[in-house]
Design a protein around this motif. Structure first.
Motif, mmCIF file in Angstrom:
data_model
loop_
_atom_site.group_PDB
_atom_site.id
_atom_site.type_symbol
_atom_site.label_atom_id
_atom_site.label_comp_id
_atom_site.label_asym_id
_atom_site.label_seq_id
_atom_site.Cartn_x
_atom_site.Cartn_y
_atom_site.Cartn_z
ATOM 1 N N LEU A 145 33.064 22.457 37.700
ATOM 2 C CA LEU A 145 33.970 23.569 37.385
ATOM 3 C C LEU A 145 35.324 23.174 37.950
ATOM 4 O O LEU A 145 35.836 23.782 38.892
ATOM 5 C CB LEU A 145 33.453 24.865 38.021
ATOM 6 N N ASN A 149 40.644 26.051 32.486
ATOM 7 C CA ASN A 149 40.843 26.428 31.086
ATOM 8 C C ASN A 149 42.007 27.419 31.008
ATOM 9 O O ASN A 149 41.920 28.510 31.553
ATOM 10 C CB ASN A 149 39.554 27.080 30.568
ATOM 11 N N PHE A 153 47.893 30.632 24.401
ATOM 12 C CA PHE A 153 48.506 31.804 23.772
ATOM 13 C C PHE A 153 49.877 31.426 23.228
ATOM 14 O O PHE A 153 50.640 30.715 23.893
ATOM 15 C CB PHE A 153 48.656 32.943 24.781
ATOM 16 N N ILE A 184 44.483 37.884 33.438
ATOM 17 C CA ILE A 184 43.602 37.672 32.285
ATOM 18 C C ILE A 184 42.306 37.056 32.800
ATOM 19 O O ILE A 184 42.339 35.990 33.425
ATOM 20 C CB ILE A 184 44.264 36.739 31.250
ATOM 21 N N THR A 186 37.931 38.281 33.731
ATOM 22 C CA THR A 186 37.131 39.094 34.656
ATOM 23 C C THR A 186 35.776 38.434 34.917
ATOM 24 O O THR A 186 34.725 39.067 34.836
ATOM 25 C CB THR A 186 36.942 40.529 34.107
ATOM 26 N N SER A 188 33.759 35.639 37.779
ATOM 27 C CA SER A 188 33.623 35.666 39.248
ATOM 28 C C SER A 188 34.982 35.629 39.932
ATOM 29 O O SER A 188 35.216 36.316 40.922
ATOM 30 C CB SER A 188 32.822 34.453 39.724
ATOM 31 N N THR A 189 35.890 34.806 39.380
ATOM 32 C CA THR A 189 37.195 34.619 40.013
ATOM 33 C C THR A 189 38.053 35.875 39.898
ATOM 34 O O THR A 189 38.586 36.365 40.902
ATOM 35 C CB THR A 189 37.930 33.429 39.349
ATOM 36 N N ARG A 209 38.209 40.626 28.479
ATOM 37 C CA ARG A 209 37.569 40.338 27.188
ATOM 38 C C ARG A 209 36.097 40.745 27.233
ATOM 39 O O ARG A 209 35.621 41.472 26.376
ATOM 40 C CB ARG A 209 37.718 38.855 26.821
ATOM 41 N N THR A 210 35.389 40.259 28.266
ATOM 42 C CA THR A 210 33.968 40.633 28.392
ATOM 43 C C THR A 210 33.739 41.234 29.777
ATOM 44 O O THR A 210 34.003 40.574 30.782
ATOM 45 C CB THR A 210 33.054 39.395 28.250
ATOM 46 N N ARG A 329 26.855 33.869 34.691
ATOM 47 C CA ARG A 329 26.807 33.844 36.141
ATOM 48 C C ARG A 329 27.056 35.254 36.702
ATOM 49 O O ARG A 329 28.086 35.863 36.398
ATOM 50 C CB ARG A 329 27.875 32.866 36.645
ATOM 51 N N VAL A 350 40.696 43.571 25.624
ATOM 52 C CA VAL A 350 41.351 42.736 24.598
ATOM 53 C C VAL A 350 40.439 42.457 23.397
ATOM 54 O O VAL A 350 40.851 41.784 22.453
ATOM 55 C CB VAL A 350 41.937 41.419 25.174
ATOM 56 N N ALA A 378 42.830 33.905 35.164
ATOM 57 C CA ALA A 378 41.545 33.736 35.865
ATOM 58 C C ALA A 378 40.543 33.406 34.763
ATOM 59 O O ALA A 378 39.501 34.045 34.623
ATOM 60 C CB ALA A 378 41.177 35.008 36.608
ATOM 61 N N GLY A 380 38.865 30.628 34.003
ATOM 62 C CA GLY A 380 37.729 29.734 34.171
ATOM 63 C C GLY A 380 37.995 28.275 33.842
ATOM 64 O O GLY A 380 39.126 27.774 33.933
ATOM 65 N N PHE A 381 36.928 27.616 33.392
ATOM 66 C CA PHE A 381 36.937 26.152 33.310
ATOM 67 C C PHE A 381 36.279 25.660 32.022
ATOM 68 O O PHE A 381 35.435 26.348 31.459
ATOM 69 C CB PHE A 381 36.133 25.583 34.492
ATOM 70 N N TRP A 493 29.885 29.950 29.894
ATOM 71 C CA TRP A 493 30.335 28.559 30.063
ATOM 72 C C TRP A 493 29.155 27.603 30.231
ATOM 73 O O TRP A 493 29.315 26.403 30.061
ATOM 74 C CB TRP A 493 31.369 28.426 31.180
HETATM 75 P P1 NA7 Z 1 34.615 32.456 33.986
HETATM 76 O O1 NA7 Z 1 33.382 32.996 34.568
HETATM 77 O O2 NA7 Z 1 34.507 31.511 32.850
HETATM 78 O O3 NA7 Z 1 35.535 33.693 33.570
HETATM 79 C C1 NA7 Z 1 36.698 33.520 32.831
HETATM 80 C C2 NA7 Z 1 37.198 34.844 32.350
HETATM 81 O O4 NA7 Z 1 38.344 34.638 31.531
HETATM 82 C C3 NA7 Z 1 36.187 35.580 31.492
HETATM 83 O O5 NA7 Z 1 36.310 36.947 31.740
HETATM 84 C C4 NA7 Z 1 36.650 35.224 30.087
HETATM 85 O O6 NA7 Z 1 36.242 36.117 29.105
HETATM 86 C C5 NA7 Z 1 38.138 35.254 30.269
HETATM 87 N N1 NA7 Z 1 38.824 34.512 29.224
HETATM 88 C C6 NA7 Z 1 38.725 33.190 28.938
HETATM 89 N N2 NA7 Z 1 39.502 32.877 27.881
HETATM 90 C C7 NA7 Z 1 40.092 34.022 27.506
HETATM 91 C C8 NA7 Z 1 40.984 34.354 26.464
HETATM 92 N N3 NA7 Z 1 41.415 33.433 25.598
HETATM 93 N N4 NA7 Z 1 41.393 35.634 26.351
HETATM 94 C C9 NA7 Z 1 40.958 36.576 27.214
HETATM 95 N N5 NA7 Z 1 40.097 36.326 28.214
HETATM 96 C C10 NA7 Z 1 39.663 35.062 28.363
HETATM 97 O O7 NA7 Z 1 35.503 31.715 35.097
HETATM 98 P P2 NA7 Z 1 35.650 32.050 36.648
HETATM 99 O O8 NA7 Z 1 36.736 31.211 37.175
HETATM 100 O O9 NA7 Z 1 35.723 33.496 36.860
HETATM 101 O O10 NA7 Z 1 34.283 31.594 37.262
HETATM 102 C C11 NA7 Z 1 33.753 30.309 36.971
HETATM 103 C C12 NA7 Z 1 32.657 29.993 37.918
HETATM 104 O O11 NA7 Z 1 33.210 29.605 39.180
HETATM 105 C C13 NA7 Z 1 31.746 31.127 38.269
HETATM 106 O O12 NA7 Z 1 30.795 31.374 37.306
HETATM 107 C C14 NA7 Z 1 31.169 30.708 39.591
HETATM 108 O O13 NA7 Z 1 30.118 29.806 39.381
HETATM 109 C C15 NA7 Z 1 32.319 29.984 40.224
HETATM 110 P P3 NA7 Z 1 34.820 35.850 28.321
HETATM 111 O O14 NA7 Z 1 33.754 36.204 29.319
HETATM 112 O O15 NA7 Z 1 34.794 34.376 27.973
HETATM 113 O O16 NA7 Z 1 34.889 36.729 27.161
#
Ligand code: NA7
Length: 534
Positions: A145, A149, A153, A184, A186, A188-189, A209-210, A329, A350, A378, A380-381, A493
């Motif tokens: 991780l 990512n 936009f 942006i 929701t 873990s981070t 988003r989710t 997760r 969103v 926020a 993710g990866f 992911w």
């Molecule tokens: P996560 O768990 O991948 O969360 C990323 C968040 O960003 C998640 O809510 C995504 O929504 C949101 N996201 C990603 N791309 C977009 C776009 N294009 N528009 C709106 N929202 C978006 O990453 P974290 O850093 O929180 O945690 C990663 C891991 O690190 C965690 O699981 C632990 O193991 C430690 P989505 O859910 O994809 O709809």
């Protein structure tokens, strides 16, 4: 032993986080000359980069630490149940100093390619500064991780305020005082950062988003009795961690959630909620395999959200409905849902109102523009394969890893991939790492790799790679066990579903840390069955 020139080593390790530091320690014990390349200015990996407010590990500190040195265990004191990012970073710096590891680490150096040469049986790496070095063994310790990512936009470059990604947080911190902040994400981070940022900012708008399921951490200082008891029992604790399904000693309940009365179920869930943390998922034996059992727990968490969040419309927006609990997760928080009772927080769904563009002064969704001074991603990866693909890794005959894995990652035990001799991957796809206590998995990987190299030295082997057939059956096994669980039901992911265009393949091994360790051991005991040596 043969003398090498300054840029020739027995082994090259990429990354100096938990994996790279321990790998270096073990390679030194084997007597191998090693160079570690680290992109950051210091050690720590994940814990070096992720400095956002509220960053904390969701595995309790007494389990999330190295077990290889009993002296280290005795001298280090973890103050709280869950360790903060600065605390873990302090620990890893202590480890680097205590074992004199820094002298073999080149910091501020990003490896951009790693290429295998069949005729010399050596890996040559190239860094972004143009350094070149070669070694017989190449070990990636780059984390799974660690490739952030940032969604593309429209208009992002035009934004006049500050933009930060949680995984690339400035070391001097960010001052949110008096600011209108958009966050942006929701996962873990976001769930850790949002409650902290709202305390400082003038106003925070969360773009969700989710919605995710989150369990209270119930973090607290460890008592001196607890600390003493852990120190007296570390050996036993480590052993049970290693043999457990998730690399952490938990009270796993053997009972199905369907076997008990609604009252008994509620009681168990209430008790686990009061304790807090990820062990909520182990209150019954079938929460990760049976949708009906899982729904009982999901309903329970939704009922908690309804109780905590005063505004019922907002509570509804925060309730996850699209995936089983634990199939993404699970999040662990401190006052996440409570934060939505504050005046200075807005929540934008969103999915109802998609993000259309970033503007010079804010963010525009389908429903209108939000004026912002700062945007925090926020998001993710690009998990598991993203960090590997950032390096141009080429095996025999110049084959790129990215090409070989175009149809999804293919590894044997998550540790090696056919056609890429002497390339070891720590916490790779096909290993249980991301579904476990990372440190336990990392130590297992490093020790297995070290034993394997020792075996090669003893038998005078120079080269090792898995047989294609062994790899194929491992990939099939990883896939098969994943489909016995509810994991594939989420857009997570784990499946690459968070990255637009990424192939949907379930990447981690869900068979459990204890079982995986046994399999790895058995394979080693059978003279590394499934591997070809020469
Ligand atoms: P996560 O768990 O991948 O969360 C990323 C968040 O960003 C998640 O809510 C995504 O929504 C949101 N996201 C990603 N791309 C977009 C776009 N294009 N528009 C709106 N929202 C978006 O990453 P974290 O850093 O929180 O945690 C990663 C891991 O690190 C965690 O699981 C632990 O193991 C430690 P989505 O859910 O994809 O709809």
């Amino acid at each position: 032993r043969k003398q090498h020139s300054a840029s020739e080593f027995d082994a090259i390790v990429i990354g100096a986080g938990f994996s790279g530091l321990y790998m270096l320690y073990r390679l030194r014990e084997l007597g191998l000359s090693t160079r570690v390349y680290e992109a950051g200015e210091g050690v720590g990996g994940t814990w070096y980069w992720n400095r956002y407010p509220g960053a904390r590990c969701d595995t309790p500190s007494i389990h999330y630490s190295y077990s290889f040195s009993p002296d280290l265990e005795q001298e280090w004191e973890w103050p709280e149940k869950y360790p903060t990012q600065p605390e873990i970073l302090r620990y890893l710096n202590h480890v680097a100093d205590r074992f004199d590891l820094r002298r073999d680490i080149q910091f501020s150096t990003r490896v951009i390619s790693a290429v295998y040469d069949n005729s010399t049986n050596r890996w040559t790496i190239q860094t972004h500064q143009g350094d070149q070095a070669s070694a017989r063994y190449c070990i990636t310790a780059i984390g799974c991780l660690s490739a952030p990512n940032t969604p593309t936009f429209q208009g992002l470059d035009s934004f006049q305020g500050q933009v930060h990604h949680t995984a690339r947080w400035p070391s001097e911190g960010v001052d949110f005082t008096g600011k209108q902040v958009g966050i942006i994400g929701t996962g873990s981070t976001g769930i850790q950062a949002i409650p902290q940022i709202v305390k400082q900012a003038d106003h925070v708008t969360v773009f969700q988003r989710t919605p995710n399921y989150s369990i209270p951490a119930r973090n607290r200082p460890l008592t001196s009795e607890e600390k003493a008891s852990v120190k007296a029992n570390y050996r036993k604790l480590r052993q049970t961690d290693r043999e457990s399904p998730a690399g952490i000693t938990l009270n796993f309940h053997r009972q199905s959630a369907l076997e008990v009365t609604p009252e008994e179920r509620q009681k168990k869930f209430d008790e686990a909620w009061a304790v807090g943390g990820t062990q909520m998922l182990s209150t019954f034996s079938d929460l990760d395999t049976n949708l009906e059992a899982n729904t009982y727990l999901a309903d329970f968490v939704r009922s908690k959200i309804a109780t905590i969040v005063h505004n019922s419309e907002r509570a509804k927006l925060l309730m996850p409905h699209d995936h089983p609990i634990g199939s993404k997760r699970i999040c662990v928080d401190t006052e996440y849902y409570e934060t939505y009772n504050r005046e200075n927080v807005s929540l934008v769904d969103v999915r109802i109102s998609p993000i259309e563009a970033i503007t010079p002064t804010g963010l525009r969704t389908h429903n209108g523009e939000y004026k912002l001074d700062m945007i925090v991603f926020a998001t993710g990866f690009d998990a598991m394969t993203g960090s590997l693909f950032k390096i141009d890794i080429r095996g025999k005959d110049g084959q790129a890893l990215k090409e070989k894995w175009a149809g999804g990652p293919r590894t044997y035990l998550g540790l090696m991939t056919a056609g890429f001799p002497n390339l070891f991957i720590i916490t790779g796809p096909g290993s249980p790492s991301v579904l476990s206590n990372m440190v336990v998995s990392i130590e297992q990987h490093v020790e297995w790799i070290t034993d394997c190299m020792k075996y090669m030295l003893e038998h005078n082997f120079a080269r090792l790679e898995p047989h294609v057939e062994a790899e194929a059956s491992w990939v099939a096994h990883v896939n098969e066990v994943a489909h016995l669980t509810l994991y594939p039901l989420a857009n997570s992911w784990y499946l690459g579903a968070n990255i637009p265009g990424k192939l949907r393949v379930f990447m981690p091994y869900v068979g459990g840390v204890g079982n995986y360790r046994k399999k790895c051991q058995e394979i080693a005991e059978k003279g590394y069955e499934g591997f070809a040596f020469c």
